[in-house]
Every structure is written in C-alpha cells, then in structure tokens.
Write an enzyme that holds these catalytic residues in place. Structure first.
Site, PDB file in Angstrom:
ATOM      1  N   ASN A  39       0.798  -1.210   0.091  1.00  0.00           N
ATOM      2  CA  ASN A  39       0.039  -0.011  -0.278  1.00  0.00           C
ATOM      3  C   ASN A  39       1.073   1.333  -0.031  1.00  0.00           C
ATOM      4  O   ASN A  39       1.796   1.471   0.635  1.00  0.00           O
ATOM      5  CB  ASN A  39      -1.023  -0.051   1.250  1.00  0.00           C
ATOM      6  N   HIS A  50      -3.188   0.961  -3.911  1.00  0.00           N
ATOM      7  CA  HIS A  50      -3.642  -0.243  -2.744  1.00  0.00           C
ATOM      8  C   HIS A  50      -2.549  -1.267  -2.921  1.00  0.00           C
ATOM      9  O   HIS A  50      -2.023  -1.197  -3.986  1.00  0.00           O
ATOM     10  CB  HIS A  50      -4.853  -0.685  -2.681  1.00  0.00           C
ATOM     11  N   GLU A  52      -2.471  -4.433  -3.717  1.00  0.00           N
ATOM     12  CA  GLU A  52      -2.716  -5.242  -4.982  1.00  0.00           C
ATOM     13  C   GLU A  52      -2.421  -4.515  -6.061  1.00  0.00           C
ATOM     14  O   GLU A  52      -1.998  -4.724  -7.342  1.00  0.00           O
ATOM     15  CB  GLU A  52      -4.118  -5.615  -4.931  1.00  0.00           C
ATOM     16  N   SER A  77      -7.798  -9.022   2.705  1.00  0.00           N
ATOM     17  CA  SER A  77      -8.906  -9.395   1.910  1.00  0.00           C
ATOM     18  C   SER A  77      -9.121  -8.102   0.786  1.00  0.00           C
ATOM     19  O   SER A  77      -9.039  -6.880   1.024  1.00  0.00           O
ATOM     20  CB  SER A  77     -10.123  -9.320   2.514  1.00  0.00           C
ATOM     21  N   CYS A  79     -10.063  -5.103  -1.480  1.00  0.00           N
ATOM     22  CA  CYS A  79     -11.414  -4.364  -1.499  1.00  0.00           C
ATOM     23  C   CYS A  79     -12.175  -4.388  -2.937  1.00  0.00           C
ATOM     24  O   CYS A  79     -11.664  -5.095  -3.801  1.00  0.00           O
ATOM     25  CB  CYS A  79     -10.880  -2.814  -1.059  1.00  0.00           C
ATOM     26  N   CYS A  82      -9.629  -3.359  -5.853  1.00  0.00           N
ATOM     27  CA  CYS A  82      -8.893  -4.296  -6.291  1.00  0.00           C
ATOM     28  C   CYS A  82      -9.239  -5.769  -6.690  1.00  0.00           C
ATOM     29  O   CYS A  82      -8.775  -6.416  -7.520  1.00  0.00           O
ATOM     30  CB  CYS A  82      -7.771  -4.723  -4.783  1.00  0.00           C
ATOM     31  N   ASP A 142      -8.490   4.822   4.130  1.00  0.00           N
ATOM     32  CA  ASP A 142      -8.109   3.670   3.097  1.00  0.00           C
ATOM     33  C   ASP A 142      -9.120   2.965   2.532  1.00  0.00           C
ATOM     34  O   ASP A 142      -9.059   2.669   1.490  1.00  0.00           O
ATOM     35  CB  ASP A 142      -6.950   2.914   3.743  1.00  0.00           C
TER      36      ASP A 142
END
Length: 145
Positions: A39, A50, A52, A77, A79, A82, A142
């Site tokens: 991130n 983020h 990912e 996990s 979002c 992503c 975030d």
C-alpha cells in the site's frame, strides 16, 4: 508458511517502515514472483495504490494468458477496487492472509469463478490490528469510510 504469503508479508512490513499502511501483495506466475507491491497511498499521496494495485503496476504489462494462470497473494482481503482489477485481468486465484480486520467482496469473486483461499494468518492479522488501533483515521480513509 507459504513462501509467497511470506513475500507479501515482507511487502506489508516494508510499507509499515515507510509510515504506510501494512498491506502487501505479490503476483505469482509459474511458481515465480513477477510483481510485488505494498500500500502506497500515504507515501505517494495516491488514491489508488492499494497493495494489489501497486503489485499489478510493478508486474508491468503481461499478456491475458499470463494473468489467466497467475495467483495474487495479499495480506488482507482485497477491496472492491482491487477485486475489480482481479476480475478485469482474469486472475483465477487469490490467496488472502487474513479477512477478519477487513473483508472485501470475496463472495462476489467466488461467484465470478475466482478461487479464493483465506489463510487466517496470525501475523497478517496482528499487523492490521496494531495499525488500525494506532491510526484509525488513516485506516478509515483507506477503506473509504
């Protein structure tokens, strides 16, 4: 522990040392890491980086066939944003470090044919619990709350 999840954790820790949010990700293709990220919203003043997204950006341009045989590892996990990238590029497998501090649309990913594995990793959870406790305002920003 899975070596690829450990690499994602290493990325999360790197983000934390940069005063960022401790979430990390790696993209694996043919048992090899082809992209790493963490991130970067705080460090780069970004609204989209983020872990990912940073990981996919750092992997560079891949072919559609490459994405379709890749696995994305993330310490948390993914979002909605992503998860959308996972679906857009047809990434068939996602391995999640933990999903108790935040759970993205995992059921939606599954309904779209993505194989989702949650590792329930204590180190991933501890990183997020400590961060959220110390920086609740940054965490809520975030995740869009």
């Amino acid at each position: 522990m899975d070596e690829f999840l450990q690499a994602a954790i290493d990325e999360a820790r790197k983000g934390l040392t940069e005063n960022g949010i401790p979430i990390g990700s790696v993209l694996v293709l043919d048992d090899r890491i082809v992209g790493r990220g963490h991130n970067q919203r705080t460090q780069r003043g970004s609204v989209v980086l983020h872990a990912e997204m940073d990981c996919l950006e750092n992997a560079g341009r891949l072919t559609a066939a490459d994405y379709r045989r890749a696995t994305l590892y993330s310490t948390l996990s993914p979002c909605d944003m992503c998860s959308g990238a996972i679906l857009l590029y047809g990434i068939p497998r996602v391995v999640i470090g933990e999903n108790t501090t935040f759970q993205g649309p995992e059921d939606y990913l599954i309904s779209r044919g993505v194989e989702v594995t949650v590792m329930a990793n204590d180190e991933c959870r501890a990183l997020m619990v400590a961060f959220i406790d110390e920086h609740p305002e940054l965490w809520h920003e975030d995740i869009g709350e």
